[in-house]
Design a protein around this motif. Structure first.
Motif, short mmCIF file in Angstrom:
data_model
loop_
_atom_site.label_atom_id
_atom_site.label_comp_id
_atom_site.label_asym_id
_atom_site.label_seq_id
_atom_site.Cartn_x
_atom_site.Cartn_y
_atom_site.Cartn_z
N TRP A 35 2.58 1.69 -3.39
CA TRP A 35 1.61 2.15 -4.39
C TRP A 35 1.41 3.66 -4.26
O TRP A 35 1.41 4.38 -5.25
CB TRP A 35 0.28 1.41 -4.20
CG TRP A 35 -0.70 1.56 -5.30
CD1 TRP A 35 -0.92 0.69 -6.31
CD2 TRP A 35 -1.63 2.65 -5.50
NE1 TRP A 35 -1.91 1.17 -7.13
CE2 TRP A 35 -2.36 2.37 -6.66
CE3 TRP A 35 -1.88 3.83 -4.82
CZ2 TRP A 35 -3.34 3.23 -7.15
CZ3 TRP A 35 -2.86 4.68 -5.30
CH2 TRP A 35 -3.57 4.37 -6.45
N THR A 58 0.84 -1.21 0.00
CA THR A 58 0.00 0.00 0.00
C THR A 58 0.87 1.25 0.00
O THR A 58 0.64 2.17 -0.79
CB THR A 58 -0.94 0.00 1.22
OG1 THR A 58 -1.80 -1.15 1.14
CG2 THR A 58 -1.79 1.27 1.27
N PRO A 72 -5.92 -1.72 -4.27
CA PRO A 72 -5.62 -0.77 -5.35
C PRO A 72 -6.88 -0.16 -5.97
O PRO A 72 -6.85 0.98 -6.42
CB PRO A 72 -4.87 -1.61 -6.38
CG PRO A 72 -4.46 -2.86 -5.69
CD PRO A 72 -5.34 -3.03 -4.51
N SER A 99 -7.09 3.77 -6.12
CA SER A 99 -7.22 4.43 -7.42
C SER A 99 -8.28 5.52 -7.41
O SER A 99 -8.15 6.53 -8.09
CB SER A 99 -7.55 3.41 -8.50
OG SER A 99 -6.46 2.56 -8.71
#
Length: 75
Positions: free
Chosen positions: A19, A16, A67, A71
């Motif tokens: 990302w 996480t 994700p 996003s």
């Protein structure tokens, strides 16, 4: 602001944070493995949260590496 509650040796926590860093999204992380963060750990437990990372962002919260949810922060 985005806050992530993490634990030591948590692959989903690292995924996480990686990302978010790759997309230059700022965040605060709170390591609940650290004894100095016992109040935050108690707060999570009181809410029945057992999985990390626990992400709090934009009035929403979830556990795990998501994700799809992350996003939506870019929209």
């Amino acid at each position: 602001m985005l806050t992530i509650y993490i634990k030591d040796n948590c692959p989903q926590c690292h995924a996480t944070m990686r990302w978010l860093r790759e997309r230059d999204i700022p965040f605060d992380s709170i390591n609940i493995s650290d004894p100095s963060n016992a109040k935050q750990l108690a707060w999570l437990r009181a809410r029945g949260i057992k999985q990390t990372p626990y992400v709090v962002a934009a009035g929403e919260s979830w556990s795990g590496f998501r994700p799809d949810k992350l996003s939506k922060l870019l929209e």
